[in-house]
Design a protein around this motif. Structure first.
Motif, PDB file in Angstrom:
ATOM      1  N   ALA A  64       0.941  -1.147   0.140  1.00 47.56           N
ATOM      2  CA  ALA A  64      -0.075   0.018   0.028  1.00 47.56           C
ATOM      3  C   ALA A  64       0.870   1.240   0.055  1.00 47.56           C
ATOM      4  O   ALA A  64       0.457   2.173  -0.554  1.00 47.56           O
ATOM      5  CB  ALA A  64      -1.144  -0.048   1.305  1.00 47.56           C
ATOM      6  N   ALA A  65       1.906   1.249   0.802  1.00 49.15           N
ATOM      7  CA  ALA A  65       2.710   2.134   0.764  1.00 49.15           C
ATOM      8  C   ALA A  65       3.555   2.564  -0.648  1.00 49.15           C
ATOM      9  O   ALA A  65       3.709   3.696  -1.157  1.00 49.15           O
ATOM     10  CB  ALA A  65       3.789   2.178   1.943  1.00 49.15           C
ATOM     11  N   ALA A  66       3.791   1.443  -1.215  1.00 46.33           N
ATOM     12  CA  ALA A  66       4.439   1.496  -2.717  1.00 46.33           C
ATOM     13  C   ALA A  66       3.518   2.080  -3.159  1.00 46.33           C
ATOM     14  O   ALA A  66       3.973   2.431  -4.751  1.00 46.33           O
ATOM     15  CB  ALA A  66       4.861   0.037  -3.002  1.00 46.33           C
ATOM     16  N   SER A  67       2.095   1.812  -3.394  1.00 46.47           N
ATOM     17  CA  SER A  67       1.284   2.307  -4.228  1.00 46.47           C
ATOM     18  C   SER A  67       0.766   3.867  -4.192  1.00 46.47           C
ATOM     19  O   SER A  67       0.384   4.354  -5.065  1.00 46.47           O
ATOM     20  CB  SER A  67      -0.287   1.525  -4.144  1.00 46.47           C
ATOM     21  OG  SER A  67      -0.977   2.117  -2.862  1.00 46.47           O
ATOM     22  N   CYS A  68       1.396   4.439  -3.039  1.00 46.10           N
ATOM     23  CA  CYS A  68       1.094   5.957  -3.003  1.00 46.10           C
ATOM     24  C   CYS A  68       1.872   6.707  -4.116  1.00 46.10           C
ATOM     25  O   CYS A  68       3.152   6.643  -3.978  1.00 46.10           O
ATOM     26  CB  CYS A  68       1.598   6.283  -1.536  1.00 46.10           C
ATOM     27  SG  CYS A  68       1.173   7.956  -1.308  1.00 46.10           S
ATOM     28  N   PRO A  69       1.081   7.341  -4.807  1.00 43.96           N
ATOM     29  CA  PRO A  69       1.754   8.294  -5.865  1.00 43.96           C
ATOM     30  C   PRO A  69       2.892   9.378  -5.308  1.00 43.96           C
ATOM     31  O   PRO A  69       3.831   9.915  -6.185  1.00 43.96           O
ATOM     32  CB  PRO A  69       0.829   8.898  -6.650  1.00 43.96           C
ATOM     33  CG  PRO A  69      -0.579   8.892  -5.567  1.00 43.96           C
ATOM     34  CD  PRO A  69      -0.312   7.771  -4.781  1.00 43.96           C
ATOM     35  N   THR A  70       2.602   9.711  -3.986  1.00 39.97           N
ATOM     36  CA  THR A  70       3.491  10.786  -3.506  1.00 39.97           C
ATOM     37  C   THR A  70       4.816  10.357  -2.392  1.00 39.97           C
ATOM     38  O   THR A  70       5.082  11.007  -1.749  1.00 39.97           O
ATOM     39  CB  THR A  70       2.672  12.112  -2.970  1.00 39.97           C
ATOM     40  OG1 THR A  70       1.804  11.513  -1.999  1.00 39.97           O
ATOM     41  CG2 THR A  70       1.850  12.348  -4.055  1.00 39.97           C
ATOM     42  N   THR A  71       4.650   8.916  -2.240  1.00 40.08           N
ATOM     43  CA  THR A  71       5.391   8.411  -1.297  1.00 40.08           C
ATOM     44  C   THR A  71       5.173   9.114   0.040  1.00 40.08           C
ATOM     45  O   THR A  71       6.096   9.452   0.895  1.00 40.08           O
ATOM     46  CB  THR A  71       7.158   8.436  -1.674  1.00 40.08           C
ATOM     47  OG1 THR A  71       7.309   8.329  -3.189  1.00 40.08           O
ATOM     48  CG2 THR A  71       7.783   7.622  -0.909  1.00 40.08           C
ATOM     49  N   ALA A  72       3.859   9.188   0.463  1.00 39.85           N
ATOM     50  CA  ALA A  72       3.400   9.684   1.785  1.00 39.85           C
ATOM     51  C   ALA A  72       3.483   8.990   2.971  1.00 39.85           C
ATOM     52  O   ALA A  72       3.327   9.418   3.952  1.00 39.85           O
ATOM     53  CB  ALA A  72       2.065  10.363   1.448  1.00 39.85           C
ATOM     54  N   ILE A  73       3.700   7.511   2.699  1.00 38.57           N
ATOM     55  CA  ILE A  73       3.651   6.661   3.588  1.00 38.57           C
ATOM     56  C   ILE A  73       4.939   5.971   4.186  1.00 38.57           C
ATOM     57  O   ILE A  73       5.605   5.514   2.939  1.00 38.57           O
ATOM     58  CB  ILE A  73       2.845   5.321   3.564  1.00 38.57           C
ATOM     59  CG1 ILE A  73       1.521   6.037   3.039  1.00 38.57           C
ATOM     60  CG2 ILE A  73       2.583   4.344   4.429  1.00 38.57           C
ATOM     61  CD1 ILE A  73       0.134   5.036   2.421  1.00 38.57           C
ATOM     62  N   ILE A  74       5.403   6.106   5.041  1.00 37.20           N
ATOM     63  CA  ILE A  74       6.629   5.421   5.754  1.00 37.20           C
ATOM     64  C   ILE A  74       6.537   4.375   6.515  1.00 37.20           C
ATOM     65  O   ILE A  74       5.607   4.330   7.490  1.00 37.20           O
ATOM     66  CB  ILE A  74       7.428   6.658   6.442  1.00 37.20           C
ATOM     67  CG1 ILE A  74       7.795   8.102   5.750  1.00 37.20           C
ATOM     68  CG2 ILE A  74       8.980   6.163   6.903  1.00 37.20           C
ATOM     69  CD1 ILE A  74       8.153   7.939   4.430  1.00 37.20           C
ATOM     70  N   ILE A  75       7.304   3.156   6.134  1.00 39.39           N
ATOM     71  CA  ILE A  75       6.943   2.159   7.060  1.00 39.39           C
ATOM     72  C   ILE A  75       8.400   1.797   7.761  1.00 39.39           C
ATOM     73  O   ILE A  75       9.454   1.851   7.088  1.00 39.39           O
ATOM     74  CB  ILE A  75       6.785   0.859   6.316  1.00 39.39           C
ATOM     75  CG1 ILE A  75       5.594   1.191   5.385  1.00 39.39           C
ATOM     76  CG2 ILE A  75       6.585  -0.479   7.136  1.00 39.39           C
ATOM     77  CD1 ILE A  75       4.028   1.456   5.834  1.00 39.39           C
ATOM     78  N   GLU A  76       8.449   1.512   9.239  1.00 36.92           N
ATOM     79  CA  GLU A  76       9.441   0.972   9.783  1.00 36.92           C
ATOM     80  C   GLU A  76       9.274  -0.202  10.424  1.00 36.92           C
ATOM     81  O   GLU A  76       8.061  -0.509  10.788  1.00 36.92           O
ATOM     82  CB  GLU A  76       9.835   1.802  11.021  1.00 36.92           C
ATOM     83  CG  GLU A  76      10.492   3.487  10.508  1.00 36.92           C
ATOM     84  CD  GLU A  76      10.756   4.102  11.650  1.00 36.92           C
ATOM     85  OE1 GLU A  76      11.374   5.151  11.413  1.00 36.92           O
ATOM     86  OE2 GLU A  76      10.494   3.912  13.027  1.00 36.92           O
ATOM     87  N   ASP A  77      10.388  -1.185  10.721  1.00 36.03           N
ATOM     88  CA  ASP A  77      10.164  -2.287  11.676  1.00 36.03           C
ATOM     89  C   ASP A  77      10.043  -1.540  13.132  1.00 36.03           C
ATOM     90  O   ASP A  77      10.309  -0.569  13.246  1.00 36.03           O
ATOM     91  CB  ASP A  77      11.284  -3.217  11.506  1.00 36.03           C
ATOM     92  CG  ASP A  77      12.650  -2.919  11.844  1.00 36.03           C
ATOM     93  OD1 ASP A  77      12.733  -1.858  12.639  1.00 36.03           O
ATOM     94  OD2 ASP A  77      13.604  -3.518  11.212  1.00 36.03           O
ATOM     95  N   MET A  78       9.954  -2.543  13.930  1.00 38.29           N
ATOM     96  CA  MET A  78       9.688  -2.402  15.551  1.00 38.29           C
ATOM     97  C   MET A  78      11.178  -1.655  16.207  1.00 38.29           C
ATOM     98  O   MET A  78      10.916  -1.140  17.156  1.00 38.29           O
ATOM     99  CB  MET A  78       9.145  -3.516  16.263  1.00 38.29           C
ATOM    100  CG  MET A  78       7.838  -3.969  15.569  1.00 38.29           C
ATOM    101  SD  MET A  78       6.633  -2.555  15.376  1.00 38.29           S
ATOM    102  CE  MET A  78       6.235  -2.258  17.118  1.00 38.29           C
TER     103      MET A  78
END
Ligand code: SF4
Length: 91
Positions: A64-78
């Motif tokens: 889902a993060a990769a689908s964001c056209p503006t790279t608005a989603i950041i994912i981290e591990d714990m």
């Protein structure tokens, strides 16, 4: 008022990842919501936020993060290591 996961990382006891939506980058495209409907939703201003309850699988959230056209989603591990966008060491 900021909602869950907006401009601040949020976590979930059922998930191996932490999520942040950068409000200023979100253009309400909603592809993240189509990809991971149990994790993301739009607030009243059309900005994505992170839902309560059980999230989608970690890989689904990353997709889902990769689908964001503006790279608005950041994912981290714990441990706070960034998973998406990929960090290129030595670049
Ligand atoms: S896909 Fe990106 S721009 Fe679209 S709603 Fe989600 S975070 Fe916002």
């Amino acid at each position: 008022m900021l909602k869950n996961g907006q401009n601040e990382f949020t976590k979930n006891e059922n998930s191996k990842v932490r999520i942040k939506v950068i409000n200023e980058l979100c253009i309400s495209a909603a592809t993240c919501i189509i990809q991971a409907p149990n994790t993301f939703d739009l607030d009243d201003d059309g900005i994505a936020y992170v839902k309560e309850g059980t999230w989608d699988e970690a890989q689904t959230i990353i997709n889902a993060a990769a689908s964001c056209p503006t790279t608005a989603i950041i994912i981290e591990d714990m441990q706070g290591n960034q998973i998406y966008p990929e960090v290129k060491i030595g670049a």
